[in-house]
Design a protein around this motif. Structure first.
Motif, PDB file in Angstrom:
ATOM      1  N   VAL A 168       0.536   8.503  -3.603  1.00 51.14           N
ATOM      2  CA  VAL A 168      -0.871   8.524  -3.188  1.00 51.14           C
ATOM      3  C   VAL A 168      -0.985   9.152  -1.803  1.00 51.14           C
ATOM      4  CG1 VAL A 168      -1.632   6.553  -4.551  1.00 51.14           C
ATOM      5  CG2 VAL A 168      -0.695   6.159  -2.299  1.00 51.14           C
ATOM      6  N   SER A 209       1.020   0.405  -5.820  1.00 53.85           N
ATOM      7  CA  SER A 209       0.878   1.739  -6.390  1.00 53.85           C
ATOM      8  C   SER A 209       2.037   2.042  -7.324  1.00 53.85           C
ATOM      9  CB  SER A 209       0.845   2.774  -5.262  1.00 53.85           C
ATOM     10  OG  SER A 209       0.920   4.064  -5.794  1.00 53.85           O
ATOM     11  N   CYS A 252       3.382   4.312  -1.334  1.00 49.69           N
ATOM     12  CA  CYS A 252       3.541   5.063  -2.586  1.00 49.69           C
ATOM     13  C   CYS A 252       4.638   4.462  -3.461  1.00 49.69           C
ATOM     14  CB  CYS A 252       3.934   6.510  -2.290  1.00 49.69           C
ATOM     15  SG  CYS A 252       2.646   7.468  -1.508  1.00 49.69           S
ATOM     16  N   SER A 268       0.795  -1.228   0.000  1.00 47.27           N
ATOM     17  CA  SER A 268       0.000   0.000   0.000  1.00 47.27           C
ATOM     18  C   SER A 268       0.827   1.278   0.000  1.00 47.27           C
ATOM     19  CB  SER A 268      -0.944   0.002   1.207  1.00 47.27           C
ATOM     20  OG  SER A 268      -0.212  -0.054   2.407  1.00 47.27           O
ATOM     21  N   ALA A 300      -8.000  13.808  -4.174  1.00 42.70           N
ATOM     22  CA  ALA A 300      -7.114  12.812  -3.556  1.00 42.70           C
ATOM     23  C   ALA A 300      -7.588  11.400  -3.880  1.00 42.70           C
ATOM     24  CB  ALA A 300      -7.065  13.011  -2.043  1.00 42.70           C
ATOM     25  N   GLY A 321      -6.510   8.592   1.303  1.00 45.80           N
ATOM     26  CA  GLY A 321      -7.131   7.912   0.176  1.00 45.80           C
ATOM     27  C   GLY A 321      -6.684   6.470   0.067  1.00 45.80           C
ATOM     28  N   ALA A 322      -5.407   6.241   0.296  1.00 51.51           N
ATOM     29  CA  ALA A 322      -4.902   4.871   0.224  1.00 51.51           C
ATOM     30  C   ALA A 322      -5.539   4.011   1.304  1.00 51.51           C
ATOM     31  CB  ALA A 322      -3.385   4.867   0.360  1.00 51.51           C
ATOM     32  N   ALA A 330      -3.812   5.098  -9.208  1.00 51.21           N
ATOM     33  CA  ALA A 330      -2.425   4.740  -8.885  1.00 51.21           C
ATOM     34  C   ALA A 330      -2.210   3.247  -8.643  1.00 51.21           C
ATOM     35  CB  ALA A 330      -1.967   5.507  -7.654  1.00 51.21           C
ATOM     36  N   ALA A 365      -6.708  10.414  -7.449  1.00 55.51           N
ATOM     37  CA  ALA A 365      -5.301  10.026  -7.562  1.00 55.51           C
ATOM     38  C   ALA A 365      -5.084   8.604  -7.084  1.00 55.51           C
ATOM     39  CB  ALA A 365      -4.423  10.989  -6.767  1.00 55.51           C
ATOM     40  N   VAL A 366      -5.732   8.236  -5.989  1.00 52.96           N
ATOM     41  CA  VAL A 366      -5.604   6.881  -5.451  1.00 52.96           C
ATOM     42  C   VAL A 366      -6.197   5.871  -6.421  1.00 52.96           C
ATOM     43  CG1 VAL A 366      -6.409   5.343  -3.616  1.00 52.96           C
ATOM     44  CG2 VAL A 366      -5.531   7.604  -3.054  1.00 52.96           C
ATOM     45  N   ARG A 367      -7.353   6.200  -6.954  1.00 55.10           N
ATOM     46  CA  ARG A 367      -8.048   5.282  -7.857  1.00 55.10           C
ATOM     47  C   ARG A 367      -7.184   4.919  -9.067  1.00 55.10           C
ATOM     48  NH1 ARG A 367     -14.078   6.296 -10.317  1.00 55.10           N
ATOM     49  NH2 ARG A 367     -14.235   4.319 -11.378  1.00 55.10           N
TER      50      ARG A 367
END
Length: 94
Positions: free
Chosen positions: A41, A37, A6, A4, A80, A45-46, A87, A83-85
């Motif tokens: 992220v 990822s 970055c 999980s 945010a 959000g993560a 990555a 971006a997570v979605r």
């Protein structure tokens, strides 16, 4: 396996066309499926994505389906979360 953090799924091509990176190493050592990822992220959000992902996995969904379902459930009006979605990626046998 789920990473999980970055950029944990990023790889780079080294001289001789060798693929280097944590994802490449784990897959070459026999990890069948890896969710990681490939971009920075935000932590909040993560965390939301990881909670939904693990619920999907616990419900018996395949890793790829659980990731897709978790990503689809995020509120993409929040920058945010968008971006997570985008990555997280499922590598391998998904």
């Amino acid at each position: 396996m789920v990473l999980s953090a970055c950029d944990s799924g990023l790889s780079a091509v080294a001289p001789g066309d060798a693929l280097m990176g944590l994802a490449a190493a784990l897959l070459s050592l026999g990890t069948a499926t890896l969710i990681a990822s490939v971009a920075p992220v935000p932590d909040a959000g993560a965390g939301a994505l990881m909670a939904a992902l693990h619920l999907g996995l616990a419900a018996g969904r395949s890793p790829a389906a659980a990731l897709a379902g978790a990503a689809a459930g995020l509120d993409v009006t929040d920058h945010a979360m968008l971006a997570v979605r985008s990555a997280f990626v499922c590598f391998g046998a998904g």
